[in-house]
Design a protein around this motif. Structure first.
Motif, short mmCIF file in Angstrom:
data_model
loop_
_atom_site.label_atom_id
_atom_site.label_comp_id
_atom_site.label_asym_id
_atom_site.label_seq_id
_atom_site.Cartn_x
_atom_site.Cartn_y
_atom_site.Cartn_z
N GLY A 164 0.82 -1.21 0.00
CA GLY A 164 0.00 0.00 0.00
C GLY A 164 0.85 1.26 0.00
N LEU A 165 2.08 1.15 0.49
CA LEU A 165 3.01 2.28 0.43
C LEU A 165 4.04 2.07 -0.68
CD1 LEU A 165 3.58 2.79 4.25
CD2 LEU A 165 2.15 4.13 2.74
N LEU A 166 4.43 0.82 -0.90
CA LEU A 166 5.31 0.48 -2.01
C LEU A 166 4.78 -0.80 -2.63
CD1 LEU A 166 7.99 1.31 -3.40
CD2 LEU A 166 9.06 -0.48 -2.07
N PRO A 167 4.17 -0.79 -3.75
CA PRO A 167 3.92 0.36 -4.61
C PRO A 167 2.80 1.23 -4.07
CG PRO A 167 2.90 -1.58 -5.56
CD PRO A 167 3.64 -2.04 -4.33
N GLU A 212 1.54 0.14 -11.55
CA GLU A 212 2.27 -0.83 -10.74
C GLU A 212 3.50 -1.35 -11.47
OE1 GLU A 212 -0.10 -4.01 -9.23
OE2 GLU A 212 -1.40 -2.66 -8.10
N SER A 213 3.38 -1.57 -12.76
CA SER A 213 4.53 -2.07 -13.51
C SER A 213 5.63 -1.00 -13.59
CB SER A 213 4.12 -2.52 -14.91
OG SER A 213 3.62 -1.44 -15.66
N ILE A 214 5.26 0.27 -13.67
CA ILE A 214 6.26 1.35 -13.67
C ILE A 214 6.98 1.38 -12.33
CG2 ILE A 214 6.53 3.87 -13.67
CD1 ILE A 214 4.37 3.97 -15.83
N TYR A 215 6.22 1.27 -11.24
CA TYR A 215 6.82 1.24 -9.90
C TYR A 215 7.77 0.05 -9.77
CZ TYR A 215 5.41 4.71 -6.48
OH TYR A 215 5.31 5.84 -5.73
N ALA A 216 7.34 -1.11 -10.24
CA ALA A 216 8.17 -2.31 -10.15
C ALA A 216 9.47 -2.13 -10.94
CB ALA A 216 7.41 -3.53 -10.65
N TYR A 217 9.37 -1.56 -12.13
CA TYR A 217 10.56 -1.34 -12.94
C TYR A 217 11.54 -0.43 -12.20
CZ TYR A 217 13.73 0.49 -16.40
OH TYR A 217 14.87 0.87 -17.05
N HIS A 218 11.07 0.70 -11.70
CA HIS A 218 11.97 1.64 -11.01
C HIS A 218 12.54 1.03 -9.73
CE1 HIS A 218 11.46 4.86 -13.78
NE2 HIS A 218 10.15 4.93 -13.59
N PHE A 219 11.75 0.24 -9.03
CA PHE A 219 12.21 -0.39 -7.79
C PHE A 219 13.35 -1.37 -8.09
CE2 PHE A 219 11.92 -3.92 -4.73
CZ PHE A 219 12.12 -3.22 -3.55
N TYR A 220 13.15 -2.28 -9.04
CA TYR A 220 14.18 -3.27 -9.34
C TYR A 220 15.37 -2.63 -10.06
CZ TYR A 220 11.10 -6.88 -7.68
OH TYR A 220 10.30 -7.66 -6.88
N ARG A 221 15.13 -1.59 -10.82
CA ARG A 221 16.22 -0.86 -11.47
C ARG A 221 17.10 -0.18 -10.41
NH1 ARG A 221 19.74 1.73 -12.30
NH2 ARG A 221 20.40 3.04 -14.00
N LEU A 222 16.48 0.34 -9.35
CA LEU A 222 17.22 0.97 -8.27
C LEU A 222 18.13 -0.02 -7.57
CD1 LEU A 222 17.62 3.46 -6.41
CD2 LEU A 222 15.62 2.69 -5.14
N LEU A 223 17.68 -1.27 -7.43
CA LEU A 223 18.45 -2.29 -6.73
C LEU A 223 19.54 -2.91 -7.60
CD1 LEU A 223 15.54 -4.23 -4.98
CD2 LEU A 223 16.87 -2.32 -4.11
N HIS A 224 19.48 -2.67 -8.90
CA HIS A 224 20.32 -3.37 -9.86
C HIS A 224 21.81 -3.31 -9.53
CE1 HIS A 224 21.27 -5.29 -13.61
NE2 HIS A 224 22.05 -4.28 -13.96
N GLY A 258 0.21 -4.31 8.28
CA GLY A 258 1.49 -4.85 8.73
C GLY A 258 2.10 -5.80 7.72
N GLU A 259 1.62 -5.78 6.50
CA GLU A 259 2.09 -6.70 5.47
C GLU A 259 3.24 -6.06 4.69
OE1 GLU A 259 0.19 -9.01 1.62
OE2 GLU A 259 -1.09 -7.85 2.95
N ILE A 260 4.30 -6.83 4.47
CA ILE A 260 5.41 -6.28 3.71
C ILE A 260 5.01 -6.18 2.23
CG2 ILE A 260 7.09 -7.18 5.33
CD1 ILE A 260 7.88 -9.26 3.31
N SER A 261 5.72 -5.34 1.53
CA SER A 261 5.41 -5.10 0.13
C SER A 261 5.55 -6.39 -0.70
CB SER A 261 6.36 -4.04 -0.42
OG SER A 261 6.23 -3.92 -1.82
N ARG A 262 4.75 -6.49 -1.73
CA ARG A 262 4.83 -7.67 -2.60
C ARG A 262 6.19 -7.75 -3.29
NH1 ARG A 262 0.47 -5.10 -6.63
NH2 ARG A 262 -0.12 -4.19 -4.67
N PHE A 263 6.87 -6.60 -3.44
CA PHE A 263 8.21 -6.61 -4.02
C PHE A 263 9.17 -7.40 -3.12
CE2 PHE A 263 7.29 -2.26 -6.14
CZ PHE A 263 6.47 -2.88 -7.06
N LEU A 264 9.08 -7.19 -1.81
CA LEU A 264 9.93 -7.94 -0.88
C LEU A 264 9.51 -9.40 -0.82
CD1 LEU A 264 10.60 -5.65 2.20
CD2 LEU A 264 12.11 -6.25 0.35
#
Length: 197
Positions: free
Chosen positions: A70-73, A99-111, A130-136
């Motif tokens: 809910g906060l990321l993305p 959501e796909s744009i957020y996912a791209y920027h998130f994984y690009r940042l970690l690259h 209290g749920e962690i982001s789906r990205f994590l």
């Protein structure tokens, strides 16, 4: 900053007594609808940015906070008169696209990052899940990443309560009689007083 000073003055007022949960609700409400602007060179070597501000930038060390669902993305439904199904049918941008744009920027940042720390709140109180982001969640199942999770928690305890027995003195009796006796008709204590209030 002015709003924070006003809240601080209100909370310091002796006329207002708030429980800790009310203070947290005030802070959450204030924080949720406020934008903070940081000075760029406040801490040399530290950049405070949003996900979309990190486009095409590489960092060696990252600390990403508020990595909760809910906060990321942080995707909100668009305020459009075109329904979701029509947007999808005609290839218009939709929530899935955001959501796909957020996912791209998130994984690009970690690259190219060498050290990454994610901070999330696992406490489920109120409206927060209290749920962690789906990205994590996805990263947990990637064998190449092998993230390490550390649970940091703190104990909040209430101060010890005042004793339940209070000795009544003659002064207490005098004040009660003066306030609620039949002589004082306005404040007379009677069973019907609670109904007529």
């Amino acid at each position: 900053m002015l709003a924070l000073n006003r809240i601080d003055n209100v909370l310091k007022s002796p006329d207002i007594s708030l429980l800790p949960k009310h203070g947290e609700e005030c802070w959450t409400g204030f924080y949720g609808c406020s934008q903070f602007h940081f000075q760029e060179n406040l801490f040399p070597g530290i950049q405070i940015m949003g996900i979309l501000e990190t486009r095409a930038l590489d960092f060696k060390n990252l600390i990403i906070v508020s990595v909760n669902e809910g906060l990321l993305p942080s995707v909100t439904a668009s305020s459009s008169f075109i329904p979701f199904s029509l947007r999808e049918a005609f290839g218009l941008p939709s929530v899935n696209h955001q959501e796909s744009i957020y996912a791209y920027h998130f994984y690009r940042l970690l690259h190219r990052a060498e050290n990454v720390t994610f901070i999330f709140n696992s406490n489920s109180e109120g409206l927060r899940s209290g749920e962690i982001s789906r990205f994590l969640q996805q990263m947990k199942y990637d064998p190449a990443l092998n993230p390490v999770f550390t649970n940091l928690s703190y104990e909040i305890s209430n101060p010890s309560a005042i004793g339940t027995v209070i000795e009544r003195t003659a002064e207490h009796n005098r004040r009660l009689l003066a306030r609620f006796s039949a002589v004082n008709e306005k404040n007379r204590l009677a069973p019907s007083a609670s109904i007529h209030g």
